[in-house]
Write a protein that holds these residues in place. Structure first.
Motif, mmCIF file in Angstrom:
data_model
loop_
_atom_site.group_PDB
_atom_site.id
_atom_site.type_symbol
_atom_site.label_atom_id
_atom_site.label_comp_id
_atom_site.label_asym_id
_atom_site.label_seq_id
_atom_site.Cartn_x
_atom_site.Cartn_y
_atom_site.Cartn_z
ATOM 1 N N ASN A 224 -5.441 8.309 1.080
ATOM 2 C CA ASN A 224 -4.645 7.219 0.534
ATOM 3 C C ASN A 224 -3.562 7.759 -0.396
ATOM 4 N N ILE B 48 0.919 -2.164 -6.093
ATOM 5 C CA ILE B 48 0.319 -1.824 -4.795
ATOM 6 C C ILE B 48 0.441 -2.998 -3.836
ATOM 7 N N SER B 49 0.892 -2.728 -2.617
ATOM 8 C CA SER B 49 0.927 -3.718 -1.531
ATOM 9 C C SER B 49 -0.123 -3.323 -0.500
ATOM 10 N N VAL B 50 -1.149 -4.146 -0.359
ATOM 11 C CA VAL B 50 -2.278 -3.849 0.529
ATOM 12 C C VAL B 50 -2.020 -4.488 1.893
ATOM 13 N N ASN C 181 -7.930 -0.870 5.223
ATOM 14 C CA ASN C 181 -6.687 -1.317 4.591
ATOM 15 C C ASN C 181 -5.828 -0.108 4.250
ATOM 16 N N GLN C 182 -4.546 -0.252 4.484
ATOM 17 C CA GLN C 182 -3.573 0.711 3.998
ATOM 18 C C GLN C 182 -2.845 0.103 2.810
ATOM 19 N N TYR C 183 -2.166 0.940 2.059
ATOM 20 C CA TYR C 183 -1.359 0.370 0.975
ATOM 21 C C TYR C 183 -0.188 1.287 0.647
ATOM 22 N N TYR D 133 -2.223 -5.247 -7.630
ATOM 23 C CA TYR D 133 -2.182 -5.232 -6.171
ATOM 24 C C TYR D 133 -2.011 -6.641 -5.611
ATOM 25 N N GLU E 161 -0.948 -8.391 1.609
ATOM 26 C CA GLU E 161 0.093 -8.822 2.538
ATOM 27 C C GLU E 161 -0.494 -9.755 3.601
#
Length: 336
Positions: free
Chosen positions: A206, A226-228, A244-246, A271, A274
């Motif tokens: 990550n 942070i955008s998850v 999940n990516q972020y 966070y 999205e």
């Protein structure tokens, strides 16, 4: 006879060029170009075969239609402050605040920037004993924890699946507390070994993993925006992995002791979830696609080399025709 006559009629549709008379004779230039062509074809064929064997990745984007009420957050980071002085909270957009100091494990440690050792480099037996006690969730000597000077915070929590802010602050700063941290002990220098969302997979890397931030003041706030993005991995065998990516943007702000009542020093992970999810699929290219690409490369290479040969020959002869080019035709006419 009718069949032969039909075949002869079909000759008018012949679209394939015939080999010229001079091209039927072997030459040094033609042999050299042939060797070069074969080398190129071997190289291109190997490249295409390697690409055919390699796993391809396809990305699909769609609206996230999963219905989840909670989101797992995994963390493992070390702060250069003693554990008894730290607090961890999550405050989300629904108005709910979660006090996480007891839900996570806070283990005394010796802070080190240059190593990724999760327990620092403690060698003193009494330090090791208190580390084991804290990691087991048992009471430990706070004085020894203060002497070690750092705290490893790790574990997984379940939070509401809404935008939220995870705070790491000190006693008496940011939240009401009967105790107040001495300003000389405040140091939010930290190293993040793991910070992820969803089910914990050790092999996933990550953006915040193995990152370090150094504090130059007792009053400094570190903020991570942070955008998850919910992500589904589907491998070539059809196995599904939900994670999940972020993406993250970080900033820091230093302020004076006089500004402290209006600003809170600490580490803040803000966070947001999205609404678009990503589906990542692995697949192999089909053998038919491999053959089509290979035929295109071979055919294109042969035509290109033929054009190069004619161009070189044209330049070599100065644009003049070879006198022996039509010799077979002339001999045939003489016999007639």
């Amino acid at each position: 006879m009718p069949l032969r006559h039909l075949v002869q009629k079909a000759a008018i549709f012949d679209a394939f060029p015939k080999v010229e008379a001079d091209n039927q004779q072997r030459s040094e230039k033609g042999g050299l170009l042939t060797i070069i062509l074969v080398c190129f074809l071997v190289f291109f064929t190997y490249g295409e075969f390697t690409e055919y064997r390699r796993l391809q990745t396809k990305y699909d984007f769609k609206v996230d239609n999963t219905i989840d009420q909670s989101l797992q957050i995994n963390m493992d980071f070390t702060v250069a402050m003693p554990c008894p002085l730290l607090m961890v909270h999550v405050y989300d957009d629904s108005g709910q605040r979660m006090h996480l100091t007891e839900a996570l494990k806070l283990v005394p440690a010796e802070f080190s920037v240059g190593t990724a050792s999760k327990y620092g480099s403690a060698t003193n037996p009494k330090y090791i004993h208190e580390i084991i006690m804290a990691a087991s969730g048992k009471p430990y000597d706070t004085q020894i924890a203060n002497d070690m000077g750092a705290c490893r915070i790790y574990g997984s929590i379940q939070a509401n699946k809404v935008a939220a802010n995870l705070h790491v602050t000190s006693l008496g700063h940011g939240y009401h507390s009967h105790e107040h941290t001495d300003h000389s002990l405040m140091n939010f220098t930290h190293r993040i070994d793991e910070f992820s969302f969803g089910e914990y997979y050790p092999s996933l890397v990550n953006p915040l993993d193995n990152s370090v931030e150094i504090s130059n003041s007792h009053f400094e706030a570190f903020q991570y925006l942070i955008s998850v993005v919910p992500t589904t991995y589907i491998d070539v065998d059809g196995n599904v992995l939900l994670t999940n990516q972020y993406a993250v943007t970080d900033s820091s702000k230093t302020f004076t002791e006089h500004e402290a009542p209006r600003a809170v020093p600490g580490i803040f992970f803000k966070y947001d979830i999205e609404s678009i999810s990503v589906v990542v699929r692995e697949y192999h290219a089909s053998f038919f696609d491999f053959l089509v690409r290979l035929c295109g490369i071979i055919g294109g290479s042969v035509v290109t080399m033929g054009f190069i040969y004619r161009t070189i020959k044209f330049c070599w002869t100065g644009g003049k025709e070879d006198p022996n080019l039509y010799a077979p035709v002339h001999n045939l006419m003489r016999r007639v």
